[in-house]
Design a protein around this motif. Sequence first.
Motif, PDB file in Angstrom:
ATOM      1  N   GLU A 509       0.800  -1.225   0.000  1.00 17.23           N
ATOM      2  CA  GLU A 509       0.000   0.000   0.000  1.00 17.23           C
ATOM      3  C   GLU A 509       0.835   1.278   0.000  1.00 17.23           C
ATOM      4  O   GLU A 509       0.321   2.347  -0.349  1.00 17.23           O
ATOM      5  CB  GLU A 509      -0.934   0.009   1.218  1.00 17.23           C
ATOM      6  N   VAL A 510       2.111   1.192   0.399  1.00 13.42           N
ATOM      7  CA  VAL A 510       2.926   2.405   0.521  1.00 13.42           C
ATOM      8  C   VAL A 510       4.143   2.376  -0.415  1.00 13.42           C
ATOM      9  O   VAL A 510       4.388   3.326  -1.159  1.00 13.42           O
ATOM     10  CB  VAL A 510       3.401   2.613   1.985  1.00 13.42           C
ATOM     11  N   LEU A 511       4.907   1.288  -0.392  1.00  8.04           N
ATOM     12  CA  LEU A 511       6.202   1.276  -1.072  1.00  8.04           C
ATOM     13  C   LEU A 511       6.116   0.964  -2.552  1.00  8.04           C
ATOM     14  O   LEU A 511       6.798   1.591  -3.367  1.00  8.04           O
ATOM     15  CB  LEU A 511       7.142   0.290  -0.376  1.00  8.04           C
ATOM     16  N   GLU A 512       5.352  -0.029  -2.916  1.00 13.66           N
ATOM     17  CA  GLU A 512       5.303  -0.435  -4.324  1.00 13.66           C
ATOM     18  C   GLU A 512       4.573   0.619  -5.143  1.00 13.66           C
ATOM     19  O   GLU A 512       3.642   1.271  -4.654  1.00 13.66           O
ATOM     20  CB  GLU A 512       4.621  -1.794  -4.457  1.00 13.66           C
ATOM     21  N   PRO A 513       4.981   0.820  -6.382  1.00 15.77           N
ATOM     22  CA  PRO A 513       6.024   0.107  -7.135  1.00 15.77           C
ATOM     23  C   PRO A 513       7.370   0.842  -7.172  1.00 15.77           C
ATOM     24  O   PRO A 513       8.285   0.411  -7.858  1.00 15.77           O
ATOM     25  CB  PRO A 513       5.439   0.053  -8.540  1.00 15.77           C
ATOM     26  N   PHE A 514       7.497   1.958  -6.411  1.00 14.73           N
ATOM     27  CA  PHE A 514       8.679   2.819  -6.583  1.00 14.73           C
ATOM     28  C   PHE A 514       9.772   2.593  -5.532  1.00 14.73           C
ATOM     29  O   PHE A 514      10.925   2.921  -5.787  1.00 14.73           O
ATOM     30  CB  PHE A 514       8.246   4.294  -6.551  1.00 14.73           C
ATOM     31  N   CYS A 515       9.442   2.063  -4.363  1.00 16.12           N
ATOM     32  CA  CYS A 515      10.413   1.975  -3.270  1.00 16.12           C
ATOM     33  C   CYS A 515      10.634   0.535  -2.852  1.00 16.12           C
ATOM     34  O   CYS A 515       9.711  -0.287  -2.886  1.00 16.12           O
ATOM     35  CB  CYS A 515       9.937   2.786  -2.059  1.00 16.12           C
ATOM     36  N   GLU A 516      11.875   0.232  -2.452  1.00 17.09           N
ATOM     37  CA  GLU A 516      12.219  -1.070  -1.911  1.00 17.09           C
ATOM     38  C   GLU A 516      11.892  -1.122  -0.421  1.00 17.09           C
ATOM     39  O   GLU A 516      11.837  -0.081   0.244  1.00 17.09           O
ATOM     40  CB  GLU A 516      13.709  -1.352  -2.107  1.00 17.09           C
ATOM     41  N   PRO A 517      11.668  -2.312   0.139  1.00 15.17           N
ATOM     42  CA  PRO A 517      11.450  -2.411   1.589  1.00 15.17           C
ATOM     43  C   PRO A 517      12.636  -1.863   2.368  1.00 15.17           C
ATOM     44  O   PRO A 517      13.788  -1.999   1.959  1.00 15.17           O
ATOM     45  CB  PRO A 517      11.274  -3.922   1.815  1.00 15.17           C
ATOM     46  N   PHE A 518      12.348  -1.249   3.505  1.00 17.71           N
ATOM     47  CA  PHE A 518      13.394  -0.630   4.312  1.00 17.71           C
ATOM     48  C   PHE A 518      14.302  -1.687   4.922  1.00 17.71           C
ATOM     49  O   PHE A 518      13.850  -2.713   5.416  1.00 17.71           O
ATOM     50  CB  PHE A 518      12.765   0.198   5.443  1.00 17.71           C
ATOM     51  N   GLY A 519      15.627  -1.411   4.898  1.00 16.63           N
ATOM     52  CA  GLY A 519      16.596  -2.306   5.510  1.00 16.63           C
ATOM     53  C   GLY A 519      17.065  -1.782   6.856  1.00 16.63           C
ATOM     54  O   GLY A 519      16.525  -0.802   7.396  1.00 16.63           O
ATOM     55  N   ASN A 520      18.086  -2.427   7.405  1.00 17.78           N
ATOM     56  CA  ASN A 520      18.637  -2.047   8.705  1.00 17.78           C
ATOM     57  C   ASN A 520      19.359  -0.695   8.575  1.00 17.78           C
ATOM     58  O   ASN A 520      20.365  -0.588   7.886  1.00 17.78           O
ATOM     59  CB  ASN A 520      19.603  -3.133   9.183  1.00 17.78           C
ATOM     60  N   TRP A 521      18.831   0.300   9.267  1.00 18.92           N
ATOM     61  CA  TRP A 521      19.409   1.635   9.117  1.00 18.92           C
ATOM     62  C   TRP A 521      20.583   1.893  10.057  1.00 18.92           C
ATOM     63  O   TRP A 521      21.238   2.934   9.948  1.00 18.92           O
ATOM     64  CB  TRP A 521      18.346   2.722   9.270  1.00 18.92           C
ATOM     65  N   LEU A 522      20.857   0.988  10.976  1.00 23.67           N
ATOM     66  CA  LEU A 522      21.985   1.188  11.885  1.00 23.67           C
ATOM     67  C   LEU A 522      23.311   1.170  11.139  1.00 23.67           C
ATOM     68  O   LEU A 522      24.281   1.812  11.558  1.00 23.67           O
ATOM     69  CB  LEU A 522      21.989   0.113  12.977  1.00 23.67           C
ATOM     70  N   MET A 523      23.386   0.426  10.046  1.00 24.41           N
ATOM     71  CA  MET A 523      24.620   0.337   9.271  1.00 24.41           C
ATOM     72  C   MET A 523      24.797   1.504   8.307  1.00 24.41           C
ATOM     73  O   MET A 523      25.863   1.660   7.721  1.00 24.41           O
ATOM     74  CB  MET A 523      24.658  -0.986   8.495  1.00 24.41           C
ATOM     75  N   GLU A 524      23.767   2.324   8.148  1.00 22.99           N
ATOM     76  CA  GLU A 524      23.846   3.471   7.258  1.00 22.99           C
ATOM     77  C   GLU A 524      24.357   4.679   8.041  1.00 22.99           C
ATOM     78  O   GLU A 524      23.901   4.950   9.143  1.00 22.99           O
ATOM     79  CB  GLU A 524      22.466   3.783   6.668  1.00 22.99           C
ATOM     80  N   SER A 525      25.322   5.396   7.447  1.00 23.82           N
ATOM     81  CA  SER A 525      25.880   6.545   8.149  1.00 23.82           C
ATOM     82  C   SER A 525      26.478   7.528   7.160  1.00 23.82           C
ATOM     83  O   SER A 525      26.985   7.135   6.101  1.00 23.82           O
ATOM     84  CB  SER A 525      26.956   6.104   9.154  1.00 23.82           C
ATOM     85  N   SER A 526      26.432   8.798   7.531  1.00 17.78           N
ATOM     86  CA  SER A 526      27.078   9.842   6.733  1.00 17.78           C
ATOM     87  C   SER A 526      28.572   9.917   7.014  1.00 17.78           C
ATOM     88  O   SER A 526      29.302  10.595   6.283  1.00 17.78           O
ATOM     89  CB  SER A 526      26.433  11.201   7.043  1.00 17.78           C
ATOM     90  N   PHE A 527      29.043   9.215   8.059  1.00 12.69           N
ATOM     91  CA  PHE A 527      30.471   9.215   8.382  1.00 12.69           C
ATOM     92  C   PHE A 527      31.171   8.172   7.521  1.00 12.69           C
ATOM     93  O   PHE A 527      30.945   6.972   7.667  1.00 12.69           O
ATOM     94  CB  PHE A 527      30.678   8.913   9.870  1.00 12.69           C
ATOM     95  N   ARG A 528      32.039   8.619   6.640  1.00 12.88           N
ATOM     96  CA  ARG A 528      32.750   7.745   5.709  1.00 12.88           C
ATOM     97  C   ARG A 528      34.089   7.360   6.340  1.00 12.88           C
ATOM     98  O   ARG A 528      35.052   8.126   6.296  1.00 12.88           O
ATOM     99  CB  ARG A 528      32.954   8.453   4.366  1.00 12.88           C
TER     100      ARG A 528
END
Length: 543
Positions: A509-528
């Motif tokens: 009802e929300v994501l399809e057809p344009f967005c993928e299911p949300f993954g684990n955001w703890l591993m995502e960071s702006s610190f490179r």
Amino acid sequence: MPSPNAKSLPIVRKLERPMSPPKGEDASVTRTKLAPPEPASRSSSHSSAIPKSKRRPGRIFKNPVRSSSSRSSRSSRSRSGPYDRPSNSPRPGTSRPHTPRRMLSLIEALPVEIIEQIFLHSLNLNFPRASPFLSRALSGEHIYRALILLAFWNDSLENPRSKAIDRLMVPLEYVPLKLDERAILQEAVFKCRWCTMERVRDQVPTMQILTIYRRWINAGIVMPEEEQAAFEKFIVRKDDSVRVFHGKGPPMKELASMPPEFFQLAPNALKGIHEYELHVTPMVTSELHCLGVRLTVNLPALDLCQFPSHLLRGRSNGFLPEDVAFLEMLRMTSCNWTPQSSLSPSTLTKVDRKALNEGIQNAIRHQNFNAMLSLLKIDEFIFRYKAENQGRGAYYTIPPEHFLAVTRTGRDKPHLNLAFFEALLRASAESLPSWSSEITKWTVDNMELAKENPSAYNQINGKFARWLSNFLLRLPAQVEYAHGFPTGQLFCCGQLDIMDLEGCRFVDEVLEPFCEPFGNWLMESSFRTEDYWLKKFGPPLPP
């Protein structure tokens, strides 16, 4: 030793000689011209007790008496230094007034090198605040570096001396700190104005190299000759293309604390030579694998005892980009984003949840999405993986007021407003206040906006609002289910449970057809992390 003011004494004596009045004038008249008349009571008492000819001269060049408020303000300004305020406090705009020169105290008269050693042995950060002279003497980059390494590097007390480690810790005569001592020092360092993200970040590679020296080189692990060259380049930060190293050495110290059941499966764990692998993720972690007994020790690059409360709350005007970068750097380098090994000697980081939730409200109020996201990740990870929750599911919630704050702020930017609401939902969908009329109105307003102005962004808002209106009706049942089965929450670490019925509805009802299911955001960071390990040698490359 002669007094510092010895050269000025002849001048004072010369000025103290009474001036002879001009001929034809009385001495009292001349004195009246040079100074204001004294009070009547004072002059009468002195005249009756001491003859005028034998009267002692008054103090020469006496400074005027200032009021207590002016003295206190001058004192506070003169003591202002890089150890005085939290790192995110704005600098005062007032300039320091000129103060007369004074004699140095016994400590201030010592050589600067001895003052540095006294400070580094005491580790009392009030010491530089004792005077502007001490503040200047102890405000060098080498002092900041030594304090950061002491505060954030986790080293055991029983470790032996090492020439390499002593060389890296110069000018400090290094002695490991106890955990409680390091926690106190770490809290004090965070409150200093000089403790910036850049200074701490620059020392993270040194901390990781110190750990590798301690747990690999000093532990007596011998490497194959063909890997030695790559290892040496990695240690001096010239090349990080090879990050896995092999070696053989004696049993690591963690094996001695294993339970009896372990030795039934590995009876020779404390005997002989073991094979090891060292996996290094620069700026993040060093993993020591004992292959024979299949044990792993995880060693974070930076050991964080507690996130600083003033950094979690933010400033009166919100969060600056460097504040968010500091939070993300601390979160990633201390491994507060991935579960640790049971043998990890790292400190379990603490957080002041009251200060953190105040920071989330501050970020919403000032429309700082990145700051709110970092705070949500910190809070959820520490709650789910703190000691009492490890090994079992934990039902995680956030204050419902955060959702209400989003419905009241930033409505002029519907797509950004939806991003704030969606992030809170990914943190804890079960914390939604289903009883709130404001949430209902926010939902209806977004559906109406999609009808009136069917742009791409508004259509996304409308799809989310329609799903939310139905989810609010099913929310009480979802909360009851998640209470009894915590792993059944709709989102965990920002990741959608697509195997759950509610998760499937959210995808359809929300994501399809344009967005993928949300993954684990703890591993995502702006610190490179990969941007700060290698040293830049030689001239810059041409564009």
